[in-house]
Design a protein around this motif. Structure first.
Motif, PDB file in Angstrom:
ATOM      1  N   VAL A   4     -64.402 -34.045 -20.161  1.00 20.19           N
ATOM      2  CA  VAL A   4     -63.086 -34.350 -19.604  1.00 20.19           C
ATOM      3  C   VAL A   4     -62.009 -33.487 -20.253  1.00 20.19           C
ATOM      4  CG1 VAL A   4     -61.340 -36.185 -19.439  1.00 20.19           C
ATOM      5  CG2 VAL A   4     -63.750 -36.714 -19.033  1.00 20.19           C
TER       6      VAL A   4
ATOM      7  N   PHE B  90     -64.360 -34.837 -24.859  1.00 19.43           N
ATOM      8  CA  PHE B  90     -63.100 -34.208 -24.468  1.00 19.43           C
ATOM      9  C   PHE B  90     -63.161 -32.728 -24.833  1.00 19.43           C
ATOM     10  CE2 PHE B  90     -61.872 -38.683 -24.992  1.00 19.43           C
ATOM     11  CZ  PHE B  90     -61.347 -38.910 -23.724  1.00 19.43           C
TER      12      PHE B  90
ATOM     13  N   VAL C 125     -62.076 -44.067 -20.595  1.00 18.89           N
ATOM     14  CA  VAL C 125     -62.683 -43.325 -19.491  1.00 18.89           C
ATOM     15  C   VAL C 125     -63.934 -44.039 -18.993  1.00 18.89           C
ATOM     16  CG1 VAL C 125     -63.754 -41.142 -18.809  1.00 18.89           C
ATOM     17  CG2 VAL C 125     -61.726 -41.119 -20.269  1.00 18.89           C
TER      18      VAL C 125
ATOM     19  N   ALA D 158     -51.721 -36.854 -22.905  1.00 19.39           N
ATOM     20  CA  ALA D 158     -52.495 -38.048 -22.544  1.00 19.39           C
ATOM     21  C   ALA D 158     -53.122 -38.627 -23.800  1.00 19.39           C
ATOM     22  CB  ALA D 158     -53.563 -37.697 -21.525  1.00 19.39           C
ATOM     23  N   LYS D 159     -53.200 -39.941 -23.861  1.00 16.67           N
ATOM     24  CA  LYS D 159     -53.746 -40.621 -25.030  1.00 16.67           C
ATOM     25  C   LYS D 159     -54.884 -41.560 -24.620  1.00 16.67           C
ATOM     26  CE  LYS D 159     -49.456 -40.466 -27.662  1.00 16.67           C
ATOM     27  NZ  LYS D 159     -49.679 -39.188 -28.218  1.00 16.67           N
ATOM     28  N   ILE D 160     -55.822 -41.054 -23.866  1.00 17.12           N
ATOM     29  CA  ILE D 160     -56.952 -41.880 -23.459  1.00 17.12           C
ATOM     30  C   ILE D 160     -58.129 -41.638 -24.389  1.00 17.12           C
ATOM     31  CG2 ILE D 160     -56.340 -42.123 -21.028  1.00 17.12           C
ATOM     32  CD1 ILE D 160     -58.275 -39.808 -20.417  1.00 17.12           C
TER      33      ILE D 160
ATOM     34  N   HIS E 170     -58.168 -40.407 -12.276  1.00 14.64           N
ATOM     35  CA  HIS E 170     -57.453 -41.049 -13.386  1.00 14.64           C
ATOM     36  C   HIS E 170     -56.170 -40.267 -13.654  1.00 14.64           C
ATOM     37  CE1 HIS E 170     -56.442 -42.447 -17.388  1.00 14.64           C
ATOM     38  NE2 HIS E 170     -57.349 -43.418 -17.253  1.00 14.64           N
TER      39      HIS E 170
ATOM     40  N   ASP F   4     -54.524 -39.634 -16.252  1.00 15.40           N
ATOM     41  CA  ASP F   4     -54.464 -38.860 -17.493  1.00 15.40           C
ATOM     42  C   ASP F   4     -55.542 -37.782 -17.590  1.00 15.40           C
ATOM     43  OD1 ASP F   4     -52.249 -40.211 -18.503  1.00 15.40           O
ATOM     44  OD2 ASP F   4     -53.480 -41.765 -19.440  1.00 15.40           O
ATOM     45  N   ILE F   5     -56.314 -37.599 -16.527  1.00 18.73           N
ATOM     46  CA  ILE F   5     -57.389 -36.600 -16.547  1.00 18.73           C
ATOM     47  C   ILE F   5     -57.030 -35.435 -15.632  1.00 18.73           C
ATOM     48  CG2 ILE F   5     -59.806 -36.151 -15.962  1.00 18.73           C
ATOM     49  CD1 ILE F   5     -60.439 -39.004 -16.897  1.00 18.73           C
ATOM     50  N   ASP F   6     -57.104 -34.241 -16.204  1.00 22.27           N
ATOM     51  CA  ASP F   6     -56.768 -33.017 -15.478  1.00 22.27           C
ATOM     52  C   ASP F   6     -57.987 -32.435 -14.764  1.00 22.27           C
ATOM     53  OD1 ASP F   6     -54.766 -31.279 -14.725  1.00 22.27           O
ATOM     54  OD2 ASP F   6     -55.070 -29.922 -16.416  1.00 22.27           O
TER      55      ASP F   6
ATOM     56  N   LYS G 256     -58.127 -33.638 -20.711  1.00 22.72           N
ATOM     57  CA  LYS G 256     -56.978 -34.542 -20.608  1.00 22.72           C
ATOM     58  C   LYS G 256     -55.743 -33.780 -20.138  1.00 22.72           C
ATOM     59  CE  LYS G 256     -58.174 -37.096 -24.816  1.00 22.72           C
ATOM     60  NZ  LYS G 256     -57.605 -37.558 -26.083  1.00 22.72           N
ATOM     61  N   LYS G 257     -54.853 -34.501 -19.483  1.00 31.08           N
ATOM     62  CA  LYS G 257     -53.551 -33.929 -19.160  1.00 31.08           C
ATOM     63  C   LYS G 257     -52.753 -33.836 -20.457  1.00 31.08           C
ATOM     64  CE  LYS G 257     -53.298 -35.043 -14.348  1.00 31.08           C
ATOM     65  NZ  LYS G 257     -52.647 -35.737 -13.260  1.00 31.08           N
TER      66      LYS G 257
END
Length: 141
Positions: A84, A116, A97, A90-92, A60, A62-64, A86-87
């Motif tokens: 998870v 998160f 997800v 990121a606004k997920i 994904h 936006d996922i680091d 997030k990068k």
């Protein structure tokens, strides 16, 4: 367990070595180690390798980073929970997800919940410390 008993349980009577790893051979005969058997999530009789879901998660944009563990569930046995990272910016959401993963895996492999976190706990060698996540978040899961 003595060393002799440990060796006997590791190598069976047919000479097969049982390491506790989940592996596969590709069409060219190369061996790939993809996960540990003890880390496998058992959902309603199906076996889910956390590494499979982690690969989907980190694809994904936006996922680091991500890690998946099993959480005990009275009805299913265990359910997959994703942690998870997030990068930046990121606004997920958890639902973004879950939906992203659901579109790419078999129905029984779907992530049931997302937490998160700021960083995935890893050893000095870079190994994911799944037990640490389970202990840290057990009261919330």
């Amino acid at each position: 367990m003595s060393n002799i008993h440990a060796s006997c349980s590791t190598i069976d009577k047919d000479g097969w070595l049982h390491t506790g790893d989940i592996v596969y051979f590709d069409h060219q005969g190369y061996l790939f180690i993809v996960d540990r058997l003890k880390d496998v999530i058992k959902y309603k009789g199906f076996q889910i390798a956390p590494a499979d879901l982690e690969d989907v998660l980190v694809s994904h944009p936006d996922i680091d980073d991500a890690v998946v563990i099993g959480r005990m569930d009275e009805e299913a046995g265990e359910i997959p929970i994703a942690f998870v990272v997030k990068k930046p910016k990121a606004k997920i959401s958890q639902y973004d997800v879950i939906d992203f993963v659901a579109k790419q895996v078999a129905p029984y492999k779907k992530v049931q919940r997302v937490e998160f976190i700021n960083a995935i706990p890893k050893s000095a060698a870079g190994k994911i410390l799944r037990r640490e996540l389970k202990c840290t978040f057990s009261s919330r899961l």
